[in-house]
Write a protein that holds these residues in place. Sequence first.
Motif, mmCIF file in Angstrom:
data_model
loop_
_atom_site.group_PDB
_atom_site.id
_atom_site.type_symbol
_atom_site.label_atom_id
_atom_site.label_comp_id
_atom_site.label_asym_id
_atom_site.label_seq_id
_atom_site.Cartn_x
_atom_site.Cartn_y
_atom_site.Cartn_z
ATOM 1 N N LYS A 67 0.631 -1.304 0.281
ATOM 2 C CA LYS A 67 0.251 -0.139 0.012
ATOM 3 C C LYS A 67 0.933 1.134 0.098
ATOM 4 O O LYS A 67 1.036 1.407 1.225
ATOM 5 N N GLN A 68 1.291 1.328 -1.079
ATOM 6 C CA GLN A 68 2.720 2.993 -1.584
ATOM 7 C C GLN A 68 1.662 4.159 -1.193
ATOM 8 O O GLN A 68 0.501 4.730 -2.182
ATOM 9 N N SER A 69 1.751 5.048 -0.393
ATOM 10 C CA SER A 69 1.282 6.644 -0.291
ATOM 11 C C SER A 69 2.138 7.403 -1.505
ATOM 12 O O SER A 69 3.606 7.452 -1.361
ATOM 13 N N ARG A 70 1.407 7.848 -2.607
ATOM 14 C CA ARG A 70 1.364 8.850 -3.285
ATOM 15 C C ARG A 70 0.812 10.350 -3.875
ATOM 16 O O ARG A 70 -0.456 9.270 -4.342
ATOM 17 N N ASP A 253 10.941 14.540 8.538
ATOM 18 C CA ASP A 253 9.181 13.876 8.683
ATOM 19 C C ASP A 253 8.852 12.636 8.200
ATOM 20 O O ASP A 253 8.184 12.332 7.423
ATOM 21 N N ARG A 254 10.051 11.789 8.392
ATOM 22 C CA ARG A 254 9.759 10.800 8.295
ATOM 23 C C ARG A 254 10.343 9.366 8.688
ATOM 24 O O ARG A 254 11.463 9.332 10.157
ATOM 25 N N LYS A 255 9.411 8.443 9.288
ATOM 26 C CA LYS A 255 9.392 7.243 10.293
ATOM 27 C C LYS A 255 9.324 6.203 9.743
ATOM 28 O O LYS A 255 8.337 5.861 8.697
ATOM 29 N N ILE A 256 9.633 5.405 10.054
ATOM 30 C CA ILE A 256 10.161 3.411 9.520
ATOM 31 C C ILE A 256 9.997 2.450 10.143
ATOM 32 O O ILE A 256 10.516 2.632 11.370
ATOM 33 N N THR A 257 8.927 2.302 10.442
ATOM 34 C CA THR A 257 9.149 0.271 11.126
ATOM 35 C C THR A 257 9.611 -0.550 10.125
ATOM 36 O O THR A 257 9.076 -0.689 8.976
ATOM 37 N N ILE A 258 9.992 -1.658 11.134
ATOM 38 C CA ILE A 258 10.333 -2.922 10.394
ATOM 39 C C ILE A 258 10.414 -3.865 11.549
ATOM 40 O O ILE A 258 10.742 -3.711 12.171
ATOM 41 N N ASP A 259 8.949 -5.131 11.284
ATOM 42 C CA ASP A 259 9.351 -6.168 11.742
ATOM 43 C C ASP A 259 10.132 -7.435 11.138
ATOM 44 O O ASP A 259 10.306 -8.190 10.010
ATOM 45 N N ILE A 268 12.070 -10.323 7.128
ATOM 46 C CA ILE A 268 12.054 -9.036 7.174
ATOM 47 C C ILE A 268 9.778 -9.387 7.145
ATOM 48 O O ILE A 268 9.774 -10.134 5.650
ATOM 49 N N MET A 269 9.251 -9.756 7.705
ATOM 50 C CA MET A 269 7.951 -9.770 7.677
ATOM 51 C C MET A 269 7.201 -8.407 7.417
ATOM 52 O O MET A 269 6.322 -9.338 6.822
ATOM 53 N N SER A 270 7.293 -7.385 7.205
ATOM 54 C CA SER A 270 6.307 -6.449 7.124
ATOM 55 C C SER A 270 7.720 -4.881 6.979
ATOM 56 O O SER A 270 8.606 -5.131 8.417
ATOM 57 N N TRP A 271 6.700 -3.618 6.971
ATOM 58 C CA TRP A 271 7.364 -2.616 7.549
ATOM 59 C C TRP A 271 6.694 -1.300 6.657
ATOM 60 O O TRP A 271 5.105 -1.902 5.915
ATOM 61 N N THR A 272 6.883 -0.204 7.725
ATOM 62 C CA THR A 272 6.232 1.150 7.032
ATOM 63 C C THR A 272 6.787 1.318 6.619
ATOM 64 O O THR A 272 7.858 2.369 7.361
ATOM 65 N N GLU A 273 6.322 2.627 6.469
ATOM 66 C CA GLU A 273 7.484 4.266 5.666
ATOM 67 C C GLU A 273 6.078 5.773 5.967
ATOM 68 O O GLU A 273 4.971 5.131 5.151
ATOM 69 N N GLU A 282 2.895 1.246 3.220
ATOM 70 C CA GLU A 282 3.020 -0.702 4.561
ATOM 71 C C GLU A 282 2.551 -2.109 3.505
ATOM 72 O O GLU A 282 2.691 -1.643 2.297
ATOM 73 N N ALA A 283 4.369 -2.530 3.291
ATOM 74 C CA ALA A 283 4.098 -3.505 3.028
ATOM 75 C C ALA A 283 3.993 -5.205 3.911
ATOM 76 O O ALA A 283 4.667 -4.809 5.242
#
Length: 312
Positions: A67-70, A253-259, A268-273, A282-283
């Motif tokens: 799910k890509q923000s653009r 203003d950028r935050k990343i999470t990686i599971d 790598i199970m998922s990540w967000t930007e 979200e991926a």
Amino acid sequence: MSPTIKAISILSIYLFLACKTDKETAIETKTETKVTATTGKNDVVTDKEFNDYWYSGTAELNSYDLKQSRYGDIREGEVVLVFVTEPFSLNKQVKLDHPQEAGDDNVSVMKLNHVRKFTTGVYDYSIVSSSFTPVNTAKYPHTLKLNTSIQEWCGHTFTQLNLEEDSYKFKQFSYFEADGDTEKNIPAAMLEEELMTRLRLNKGQLPTGDIDLIFSTIYSRFAYKKLQPAKAKISKTETAGLSKYTIEYVNYDRKITIDVQKEFPYKIMSWTEDDGDGLVTEATLKKSINEPYWEQKKLSDESKREELQLKN
């Protein structure tokens, strides 16, 4: 030929072959040691489990729902992450065709190909980013090379970073006037693109606390930010089976999470930007398989795409 001479000849041939076999074994052992040896507390320990998985002659292929923000909306798409080890030229910074002849120029790297596709309105985006990170991070603490190609219907850009001593040589070629063709040096620091590779190499661990981080080439293009090292903070929380890393830039203003999995092979199970616009990219992992994909070119091999649950 007398029996004595014949016996001496046979013995000589046997000794020659034995020496040759020992020599070949020594070369193989030396190569294995080069991959597995550790020389300091920050080394990645490549034990038998690591070598059996990452030097098996296959690549790890991972598909993700995206799910890509653009442009103010969330776009549906897909991501494929390809992790594979390769022999890499330290000087030329390309994959070696004849690694057995390269000597000290041969560095074992983990390559990550990050392939991202999504649609905006009538037209498509296709993004490929490739990073090449040495397995021996104590001897080679920085990723050696990174390049990113972004194609969409308006035009395309190509960005590359090559490590030269304590800086990256940055080159960018763009269709757009505001960017044009650019070349400069950037102080060496950890790359955002290598975070996932570091997790795979370092038993699911990232350094926590304050760090200098060069933000991703994709973010640089999408947010119109010049590529440079920036202050960031990495924190970690844990749940059952997973470690979650949060990477927050101090002045952006950028935050990343990686599971990431807590257990080997630390997938790598998922990540967000989150770029602060109220929309979060979200991926989420769909499927992971190990295959020698470079050999699978036949029509019959397209079944692997179905196994990966790829839509396009």
